[in-house]
Write a protein that holds these residues in place. Sequence first.
Motif, PDB file in Angstrom:
ATOM      1  N   GLU A  39      18.377  41.771  -8.842  1.00 41.71           N
ATOM      2  CA  GLU A  39      17.275  41.056  -8.191  1.00 41.71           C
ATOM      3  C   GLU A  39      16.762  41.836  -6.983  1.00 41.71           C
ATOM      4  OE1 GLU A  39      19.052  37.327  -7.289  1.00 41.71           O
ATOM      5  OE2 GLU A  39      18.762  36.501  -9.315  1.00 41.71           O
ATOM      6  N   MET A  40      17.671  42.408  -6.212  1.00 38.75           N
ATOM      7  CA  MET A  40      17.267  43.195  -5.053  1.00 38.75           C
ATOM      8  C   MET A  40      16.446  44.412  -5.487  1.00 38.75           C
ATOM      9  SD  MET A  40      19.731  45.171  -2.312  1.00 38.75           S
ATOM     10  CE  MET A  40      20.480  43.669  -1.730  1.00 38.75           C
ATOM     11  N   ALA A  41      16.908  45.084  -6.544  1.00 32.78           N
ATOM     12  CA  ALA A  41      16.195  46.261  -7.026  1.00 32.78           C
ATOM     13  C   ALA A  41      14.799  45.903  -7.517  1.00 32.78           C
ATOM     14  CB  ALA A  41      16.999  46.933  -8.143  1.00 32.78           C
ATOM     15  N   ARG A  42      14.678  44.764  -8.192  1.00 33.23           N
ATOM     16  CA  ARG A  42      13.370  44.368  -8.712  1.00 33.23           C
ATOM     17  C   ARG A  42      12.407  44.016  -7.576  1.00 33.23           C
ATOM     18  NH1 ARG A  42      12.134  43.122 -13.621  1.00 33.23           N
ATOM     19  NH2 ARG A  42      11.193  41.084 -13.166  1.00 33.23           N
ATOM     20  N   HIS A  71      15.417  53.425 -15.483  1.00 32.57           N
ATOM     21  CA  HIS A  71      16.848  53.753 -15.514  1.00 32.57           C
ATOM     22  C   HIS A  71      17.714  52.845 -14.649  1.00 32.57           C
ATOM     23  CE1 HIS A  71      14.975  57.534 -16.912  1.00 32.57           C
ATOM     24  NE2 HIS A  71      16.047  57.618 -17.680  1.00 32.57           N
ATOM     25  N   LEU A  72      17.350  51.586 -14.542  1.00 34.31           N
ATOM     26  CA  LEU A  72      18.217  50.613 -13.884  1.00 34.31           C
ATOM     27  C   LEU A  72      18.935  49.806 -14.960  1.00 34.31           C
ATOM     28  CD1 LEU A  72      18.734  49.473 -10.873  1.00 34.31           C
ATOM     29  CD2 LEU A  72      17.393  47.515 -11.690  1.00 34.31           C
ATOM     30  N   ILE A  73      20.230  49.591 -14.792  1.00 36.01           N
ATOM     31  CA  ILE A  73      20.979  48.761 -15.734  1.00 36.01           C
ATOM     32  C   ILE A  73      20.635  47.303 -15.451  1.00 36.01           C
ATOM     33  CG2 ILE A  73      23.256  48.113 -16.597  1.00 36.01           C
ATOM     34  CD1 ILE A  73      24.302  50.794 -15.553  1.00 36.01           C
ATOM     35  N   VAL A  74      19.982  46.643 -16.389  1.00 35.06           N
ATOM     36  CA  VAL A  74      19.557  45.257 -16.176  1.00 35.06           C
ATOM     37  C   VAL A  74      20.423  44.265 -16.947  1.00 35.06           C
ATOM     38  CG1 VAL A  74      17.184  45.787 -15.543  1.00 35.06           C
ATOM     39  CG2 VAL A  74      17.778  45.568 -17.962  1.00 35.06           C
ATOM     40  N   ALA A  75      21.312  44.739 -17.789  1.00 40.62           N
ATOM     41  CA  ALA A  75      22.274  43.873 -18.474  1.00 40.62           C
ATOM     42  C   ALA A  75      23.415  44.735 -18.961  1.00 40.62           C
ATOM     43  CB  ALA A  75      21.617  43.132 -19.639  1.00 40.62           C
ATOM     44  N   VAL A 135      19.342  40.122 -20.517  1.00 38.35           N
ATOM     45  CA  VAL A 135      18.312  40.727 -19.670  1.00 38.35           C
ATOM     46  C   VAL A 135      17.463  39.632 -19.037  1.00 38.35           C
ATOM     47  CG1 VAL A 135      16.242  42.170 -19.638  1.00 38.35           C
ATOM     48  CG2 VAL A 135      18.224  42.878 -20.985  1.00 38.35           C
ATOM     49  N   GLU A 136      17.037  38.675 -19.846  1.00 46.17           N
ATOM     50  CA  GLU A 136      16.217  37.582 -19.335  1.00 46.17           C
ATOM     51  C   GLU A 136      16.986  36.740 -18.321  1.00 46.17           C
ATOM     52  OE1 GLU A 136      13.481  33.872 -21.047  1.00 46.17           O
ATOM     53  OE2 GLU A 136      14.620  35.155 -22.432  1.00 46.17           O
ATOM     54  N   GLN A 137      18.271  36.517 -18.579  1.00 46.45           N
ATOM     55  CA  GLN A 137      19.087  35.723 -17.659  1.00 46.45           C
ATOM     56  C   GLN A 137      19.256  36.434 -16.324  1.00 46.45           C
ATOM     57  OE1 GLN A 137      22.977  34.829 -19.214  1.00 46.45           O
ATOM     58  NE2 GLN A 137      23.717  34.025 -17.268  1.00 46.45           N
ATOM     59  N   ARG A 138      19.485  37.747 -16.356  1.00 45.05           N
ATOM     60  CA  ARG A 138      19.707  38.498 -15.119  1.00 45.05           C
ATOM     61  C   ARG A 138      18.431  38.637 -14.289  1.00 45.05           C
ATOM     62  NH1 ARG A 138      25.308  39.487 -14.317  1.00 45.05           N
ATOM     63  NH2 ARG A 138      26.226  40.217 -16.264  1.00 45.05           N
ATOM     64  N   THR A 139      17.307  38.819 -14.968  1.00 44.73           N
ATOM     65  CA  THR A 139      16.066  39.142 -14.269  1.00 44.73           C
ATOM     66  C   THR A 139      15.103  37.974 -14.161  1.00 44.73           C
ATOM     67  OG1 THR A 139      14.951  39.872 -16.305  1.00 44.73           O
ATOM     68  CG2 THR A 139      16.248  41.519 -15.094  1.00 44.73           C
ATOM     69  N   GLY A 140      15.290  36.941 -14.994  1.00 45.98           N
ATOM     70  CA  GLY A 140      14.346  35.836 -15.022  1.00 45.98           C
ATOM     71  C   GLY A 140      13.049  36.180 -15.719  1.00 45.98           C
ATOM     72  N   GLU A 141      13.055  37.245 -16.512  1.00 45.59           N
ATOM     73  CA  GLU A 141      11.829  37.694 -17.177  1.00 45.59           C
ATOM     74  C   GLU A 141      12.190  38.328 -18.519  1.00 45.59           C
ATOM     75  OE1 GLU A 141       8.369  41.092 -16.450  1.00 45.59           O
ATOM     76  OE2 GLU A 141       9.533  40.318 -14.757  1.00 45.59           O
ATOM     77  N   ARG A 146      21.097  54.363  -7.874  1.00 41.63           N
ATOM     78  CA  ARG A 146      19.676  54.392  -8.210  1.00 41.63           C
ATOM     79  C   ARG A 146      18.841  53.898  -7.024  1.00 41.63           C
ATOM     80  NH1 ARG A 146      17.346  57.393 -10.961  1.00 41.63           N
ATOM     81  NH2 ARG A 146      15.635  55.938 -11.347  1.00 41.63           N
ATOM     82  N   LEU A 147      19.294  52.827  -6.393  1.00 43.98           N
ATOM     83  CA  LEU A 147      18.617  52.348  -5.193  1.00 43.98           C
ATOM     84  C   LEU A 147      18.677  53.377  -4.075  1.00 43.98           C
ATOM     85  CD1 LEU A 147      19.856  48.644  -5.091  1.00 43.98           C
ATOM     86  CD2 LEU A 147      17.498  49.379  -5.341  1.00 43.98           C
ATOM     87  N   PHE A 148      19.823  54.040  -3.934  1.00 39.75           N
ATOM     88  CA  PHE A 148      19.984  55.053  -2.892  1.00 39.75           C
ATOM     89  C   PHE A 148      19.028  56.222  -3.114  1.00 39.75           C
ATOM     90  CE2 PHE A 148      22.315  58.864  -1.309  1.00 39.75           C
ATOM     91  CZ  PHE A 148      22.321  58.546   0.029  1.00 39.75           C
TER      92      PHE A 148
END
Length: 400
Positions: free
Chosen positions: A123-126, A246-250, A270-276, A395-397
């Motif tokens: 969520e922070m990355a998105r 290249h972000l792991i979303v699930a 993926v939908e559960q983690r991101t809400g989309e 990836r965020l770094f």
Amino acid sequence: MPRFLPYSPDQAYLLPPSVQDELGPDHLSIFVHRVVERLDRSEFERAYSEEGGALYAPELMLKVWLYAYALGMTSARRLEQRIREDLGLRYLAGGQRPDNWALSAFRRRHGRALNDLFTQVVEMARKLGLGRLGLVALDSTRIRAQASRDRIDTEPRLRNERAKIRRQIRRWQKACDASDPDEGAGTRVQVEELEQRLAEIPRRLERLRKSGEAKLSRRDGEARFLRERGGFALGYTAEMAVSEDHLIVAQRVTLNRCDVPALVPLVEEVEQRTGERPEKALADAGFYSNENVRDLEQRGIAVYVPDPNLARELNTGKRARTIGRNRVRSPELKAMRKKLRSPAGRRVYGKRKALVEPVFGVLKQQRGMRQFRTRGQARVAAEFTLAALAYNLTRLFARR
């Protein structure tokens, strides 16, 4: 006059008073510290009761483990040593020195909290613009269990072991009866040990039969023999969905022997983690089934998954052969072949390898995730979550 700078390794102060001054504000350990401080860690704290002595702070343990996995360090013993030697780890540990037992216990204990933290980081990355879901590539890999593939139980082996132990017990009992009572004390101890081993065999047989497997590891009864390139591996299946940046979303760890059952649940995660929902889902031929394609398309997701024959065609350039007068009856298969044979479909599907396979390459080749350090599906799932968390932080770094 000598031209050399002063050199004195025994001087009292080799470092400035502040470690941050030495490492600099852009060091990975400083970044890990700042990110963890922003996350909700209450799930870790709830895992501990009010009783007992003083414990290491959960944020300390979490920071050192995330930093260690980001550097490819998965051994608790190695981490214990590096906390004394590595300046970044010493900073994250706040000068404390947790030992191997405390580090291992933390990793084993907090699977649920790590899973929650993974979602928070996604969520922070998105929010920062990462984790775009225009394209999501899915794949799986085998990761070996912390167990020898030679130390396994099968019904024939257990029966042979039981018969052998019984013969040894009878032989040693005769020797014990024939000898002086005092001289036979050592033999009686050996007989008692054999009787304990004999008593365990029915439990091992029952565990084997309940598993439904022909053979089962003695060290990790939840691991399975799974087919991989070059044979079979005793381990688990790690499944992952990666966004177009290249972000792991699930991610999850299963016992799936093939990828077909994984496609829809992984997209749902993926939908559960991101809400989309992702717009396009890309996967290799192992994930293909008509039901999978139909299910995802009903959800409004464009699917790019070739069947095995079409995958061979895409790799070799030779047209996929069909058998029978009615060559392709399935409308899903017809539509998929038409889509992936088109130039636009080939361009989209061609991005799959560049998205998900490098992520698995980094985790396995650079960060030591070829073999798990823990045993049992719940614990290895926590370990893989920790590795995925550390990857996303790097990836965020890189994009900070």
